[in-house]
Design an enzyme around this catalytic site. Structure first.
Site, mmCIF file in Angstrom:
data_model
loop_
_atom_site.group_PDB
_atom_site.id
_atom_site.type_symbol
_atom_site.label_atom_id
_atom_site.label_comp_id
_atom_site.label_asym_id
_atom_site.label_seq_id
_atom_site.Cartn_x
_atom_site.Cartn_y
_atom_site.Cartn_z
ATOM 1 N N THR A 246 0.810 -1.222 0.000
ATOM 2 C CA THR A 246 0.000 0.000 0.000
ATOM 3 C C THR A 246 0.840 1.267 0.000
ATOM 4 O OG1 THR A 246 -1.652 -1.222 1.229
ATOM 5 C CG2 THR A 246 -1.905 1.134 1.184
ATOM 6 N N THR B 57 1.760 -4.619 4.239
ATOM 7 C CA THR B 57 1.718 -4.884 5.680
ATOM 8 C C THR B 57 1.239 -6.293 6.015
ATOM 9 O OG1 THR B 57 -0.502 -3.925 5.820
ATOM 10 C CG2 THR B 57 1.360 -2.474 6.288
ATOM 11 N N ASP B 58 0.502 -6.933 5.117
ATOM 12 C CA ASP B 58 -0.118 -8.222 5.450
ATOM 13 C C ASP B 58 0.887 -9.248 5.973
ATOM 14 O OD1 ASP B 58 -2.606 -7.273 4.545
ATOM 15 O OD2 ASP B 58 -3.141 -9.276 3.823
ATOM 16 N N LYS C 204 1.414 -7.990 13.225
ATOM 17 C CA LYS C 204 0.328 -7.100 12.814
ATOM 18 C C LYS C 204 -0.886 -7.468 13.654
ATOM 19 C CE LYS C 204 -2.271 -5.422 8.821
ATOM 20 N NZ LYS C 204 -2.426 -5.392 7.366
#
Lengths: 477, 477
Positions: free
Chosen positions: A135, A211-212, A290
Site C-alpha cells: 500500500t 503490511t499483510d 500485525k
C-alpha cells in the site's frame, strides 16, 4: 484527528471531508488517480494561478464559513479538478474544493521545495529504498475502485519532499506485489538485495513492503542477515498514499531517518506508534506482529519492547532498548528456506489423525499453536511421537501469543514433551515457523534442528518479560 | 504484589517466599497436597494450639525480623508441617513457617467462619456451580510435581468461606478434565447441565473450567443457549489453588456474585481484570480470548468492551456495556456441533493444494485465518472456488485478531470473494470456527450456512469499534 477543531465536525457549510475529518475516510469515495505525475489542472489550476501559488507554498486559507486552514499545498492526483490538497502541520493531507475558499494568504513561498523532484540515485547514497510493493506504493484501480500497487519509489518520494533533507537516497524496485503474494523464495531475493545495498556502501536500508505479511518477511530477513552493517527497516502503510489519512509519508520519512541514524545492525519494522502522528516505533523483526486489520498502529511488539521511537517531526531517534545487535564490519548473508513445514493451530474437536495427514504430505517440521502453556489433547501424544520418530520436528508455541509456553506445569505438557515435542518458549508461532524453514536448510539431523530452534539466534526468544510488555486493556474504563 | 512492603524483598531474615513475594511464585517449589480435608498437623498445629488459634481467626503476626504480617489463618495443605497459611487483606494467601514468628496476636476470632464447611446444596439454591475441571479445582500430583484437576467444588468452597454470604450455592461435578481435553460433545453436556440448573430455579450458573479452551466453550455455550434466564459465568484460574498467588478464590467469589446479581441472560467469562486484585472483568462469551499463557488477567475482550466489572471486595457489580441480552422467561437449549471443520491459518509459502487435502478429509467448512483485511495468496482462489462448488463453506477471518476483515479494499479480497469466500467481519477465528460447527448442524444447504454465519446471533459480530477497544501498547514509555 484533523487539526481544524472539534466544531468543524458539525459545521454544515464545510465540505463533508473536512466536517467529518479522518473518521469519514473509509466511507468517502477515494480519489481516483488519473495521472501520477501531473498535478493541478482546470479550475483549481486557474484558482492557484490567480494567487500566484505553486506547490510547496505554505498557505493560510480563509474559508467561506469563517474558519481558517493552514498548511502546505501538495500535488493533487484527484480527478475532481476543484480539489486543493493541503498538508496540515500534523502530517495529514486534506482535500478541499477551492469553492469553499474565501481568500488565500501565502505565508511562505517554498516553490521548488515541493515541486522539484527529490534526487533519487540508482545505487549508493546514504539510504537505499528497496521497494517490494504494498500500500505504501499503491494506487487506485480504475475499473474496480480497489487498491493496487503501482507507484514507484521515485513517485512516492514526490509525496515526501522532506526526504532529501534526511540524506541521499537511492531506490530500486525489486518487486511490485501485494504482500499476501510473498513467498520464501522472494524473502531470499530481498535478503540478497539488502546485502548488495550494504556492499554498495549505504548506511541503512529501507524495505517498502505490504503490511499483510511484513512481519513474516522481517523474521525471514532477521535469520538470513544475522550480521548487518546497519539497520534494515521494513516499512509499509495501512492507508494508501492517495487517502488523506495515509501513513505512507510519515512512515517512509521516519524509516529513512532510522536507516541513516540507527546505530544498530538489526532488522526492524517501523510503523505508526500510536493513535496520533507524533512518532513511529521500530519493532524487533522477530518480536513483532500485525495486531489490527486497519489501524495505523497495527504493528506492535509482543513479549518485547520496541527497539526505538522515531520522532519524525523533530528528526530525532530515541532508543528504547539498550541491548541491540551492533553494526557488523560486513553484512553476512545466510539465506534459504525449506517450506515443507506446517503451522497447526489446535482447537477442541481437532482430531489427532490430522498429524498423520500432515506428515504424509511430506512436511519436515510442524509448529503447533497450542492452547495456554503449550497443550493439545493428550490423544495427540502417540501421533506426535510417531511423527518425531520419523524425523519430523514438532515445536510448541501458544495461541495466546503473549507469554511463554511452559510444558512442565501440567501433566499434558509433560506427556507431549515425553513424546518428543519441543517447547519454543516465548517465540511467536509465525516466527517459529519462519525460523523452522530457515533451520531445516541448515541442520543435518533432527537433533541439530532442535538445538537451533531453542537457541536464541537473533532475539527471537526473550526470557525477561516485564509487566509493561503486556498491553493495557480494560476498555471499560 | 504482596502487601508487605517493598523492603521485605531484600530482607534476608524473611523466608524466601515472603522476601520475593509473588514474583518468585513460579520458581518456588509448590506445596504438595498431602490431604485435601485435613489441615494443620505436627509442629504448626502445636504452635497454633499454644495460642488457642483456629482457622478463620484474624491475626497479627510479629515476625522475628521485626516486621508484621496481618491476615486470616487459612487451612494449609502443605506437606511442610511448619507452614502457616495466612490470607492477606489483598486476597492472597502466603505461607510462612511458624519458626519465623516471634509472637501472635488474635485481632478477631471468627472460628467457625472458616473452619465450618460452607453449606453446599446438591441442587437448586441461588447459584449453581458446575465443575468441569481445570486449575481452579486442581491439586499437585505427587509423583511428578505437575498439577492435576482433583478438588471438588465443595472442597474449593472451603477456600472461599465468604461464598455463603453471597447466597445459597449448589454444586455439581460434571467432569474432571483439563480443558485441553474438552470436545464439542462435552460442550453439549455442559449446555444441558446449565439448562437443567435454570430449570431447577437458580438465578445464575457458574461453570468452573480450565482456562486453556475456556473461550471456545464460552462461544459454544453462547450459541447453544441463545435465550437464558440468567447469567452463565465461566470461571477458571491461572494459578492453582495451592499457590499463594492463586486467583481461584477471587475469581470464584466474584463469579458467584455475578451469577446471582447479573441482570442479563448471557454467557460470560469472568476472570482477573488487571495486575492487582481489585476487580474481575466479565467478558462476552463470543468476544473473549486467552491472550497470555500465565498472567491472571490473561482473558481480554477483543473488538468489544467487557460487559461488567465485578468488585469482589466491595461486592458490587458495575455494568460497562449497556446493550446486554436480557434474562429470558425460560432457558432455550439448541445444542449440537458438527466437528467436520478446519481452521486454516495462512502464511507465506503455504501451498494452495492444502485446500484439496482438507476437503478430501471430509470437512464441511473451513475458517481461514487470513492476513490483514482477509487475504491469502491469489493462487488459493481456484482451489477455494472448487471447495465452495462442492458445498464446503469457506469463511474469512484475520490473524490480526483486532479489527474486521474487509475484502473490498484490495484486488485479492475481491478475487477471493468472487471465488465464494465469505468475509466474517470482526468475528474471532476461534469463535467463527465454533459458530460454524453449530451452524452446520442446523442449516440445510450452503446458502443457509452462509446466511447464519454473517447473521449476528449473540453479539459475535460488533460493527461499532471504538478506539479504546484496541489495548494500549507502547511498552517503551
Amino acid at each position: 484527528m484533523l487539526g481544524i477543531g472539534r466544531n468543524s465536525k458539525r459545521d454544515p457549510s464545510l465540505p463533508l471531508r473536512l466536517r467529518l475529518g479522518l473518521e469519514l475516510d473509509s466511507f468517502f469515495p477515494r480519489f481516483e488517480v488519473s495521472c501520477v505525475v501531473e498535478s493541478y489542472r482546470g479550475e483549481a489550476s486557474a484558482f492557484l494561478s490567480k494567487y500566484g501559488i505553486t506547490e510547496g507554498d505554505q498557505l493560510l486559507l480563509a474559508l467561506k464559513n469563517g474558519k481558517e486552514l493552514r498548511g502546505t499545498l501538495m500535488p493533487s492526483y484527484s480527478n475532481d479538478e476543484s480539489i486543493l490538497v493541503i498538508k496540515l502541520e500534523n502530517g495529514y493531507n486534506v482535500g478541499i474544493s477551492y469553492k469553499y475558499v474565501e481568500s488565500v494568504k501565502v505565508i511562505e513561498r517554498r516553490g521548488k521545495g515541493v515541486g522539484e523532484r527529490t534526487t533519487v540515485l540508482a545505487t549508493g547514497g546514504e539510504v537505499k529504498i528497496i521497494s517490494t510493493g504494498g500500500t505504501i506504493v499503491s494506487k487506485i484501480e480504475y475499473e474496480t475502485g480497489a487498491v493496487r500497487p503501482a507507484l514507484s519509489t521515485e513517485e512516492i518520494l514526490q509525496f515526501v519532499p522532506e526526504a532529501k533533507e534526511f540524506g541521499t537516497v537511492s531506490a530500486e524496485i525489486l518487486f511490485s506485489i501485494l504482500s499476501e503474494e510473498m513467498k520464501p523464495t522472494y524473502w531470499e531475493k530481498i535478503a540478497e538485495a539488502v546485502k548488495k545495498a550494504f556492499d554498495e556502501g549505504v548506511r541503512g536500508v529501507v524495505v517498502a513492503h505490504g503490511t499483510d505479511t511484513m512481519a513474516y518477511t522481517a523474521a525471514a530477513l532477521s535469520f538470513s542477515l544475522r550480521t548487518l552493517q546497519g539497520p534494515v527497516v521494513l516499512v509499509g502503510s495501512q492507508r494508501s498514499s492517495d487517502r488523506p489519512s495515509s501513513d505512507s509519508a510519515i512512515n517512509l520519512l521516519s524509516s529513512i531517518l532510522l536507516a541513516k541514524q540507527g546505530e544498530f545492525g538489526e532488522v526492524v519494522v517501523n510503523m505508526h506508534g500510536e493513535t496520533s502522528d507524533t512518532y513511529t516505533l521500530a519493532h524487533r523483526g522477530v518480536k513483532v506482529r500485525k495486531m489490527h486489520t486497519s489501524r495505523r498502529d497495527a504493528f506492535q511488539s509482543i513479549n518485547s519492547r520496541p527497539l526505538a521511537r522515531v520522532w519524525w517531526r523533530e528528526r530525532k531517534l530515541e532508543m528504547i532498548e539498550d541491548e541491540v545487535r551492533q553494526r557488523g564490519a560486513s553484512t553476512v548473508l545466510e539465506t534459504g528456506f525449506d517450506d515443507r513445514v506446517f503451522l497447526l493451530k489446535y482447537w477442541p474437536g481437532l482430531r489427532p489423525e490430522v498429524v498423520e495427514q500432515i506428515v504424509s504430505s511430506g512436511v519436515r517440521g510442524i509448529i503447533i499453536e497450542g492452547t495456554g502453556l503449550g497443550h493439545t489433547s493428550k490423544e495427540f501424544a502417540p501421533y506426535l511421537r510417531k511423527a518425531v520418530k520419523e524425523g519430523v520436528f514438532v515445536g510448541m508455541t501458544s495461541q495466546c501469543l503473549f507469554g511463554a509456553v511452559n510444558m512442565n506445569v501440567y501433566t499434558t505438557g509433560r506427556t507431549l514433551m515425553e513424546a518428543g515435542v519441543t517447547p519454543l518458549l516465548d517465540m511467536l508461532p509465525e516466527v517459529a515457523l519462519v525460523k523452522l524453514m530457515w533451520v531445516l536448510k541448515r541442520a543435518s539431523d533432527l537433533e541439530e534442528v532442535r538445538k537451533l530452534m531453542i537457541n536464541n539466534l537473533v532475539g527471537e526468544i526473550n526470557v525477561r518479560h516485564t509487566v509493561e510488555m503486556y498491553p493495557r486493556w480494560d476498555s471499560g474504563r
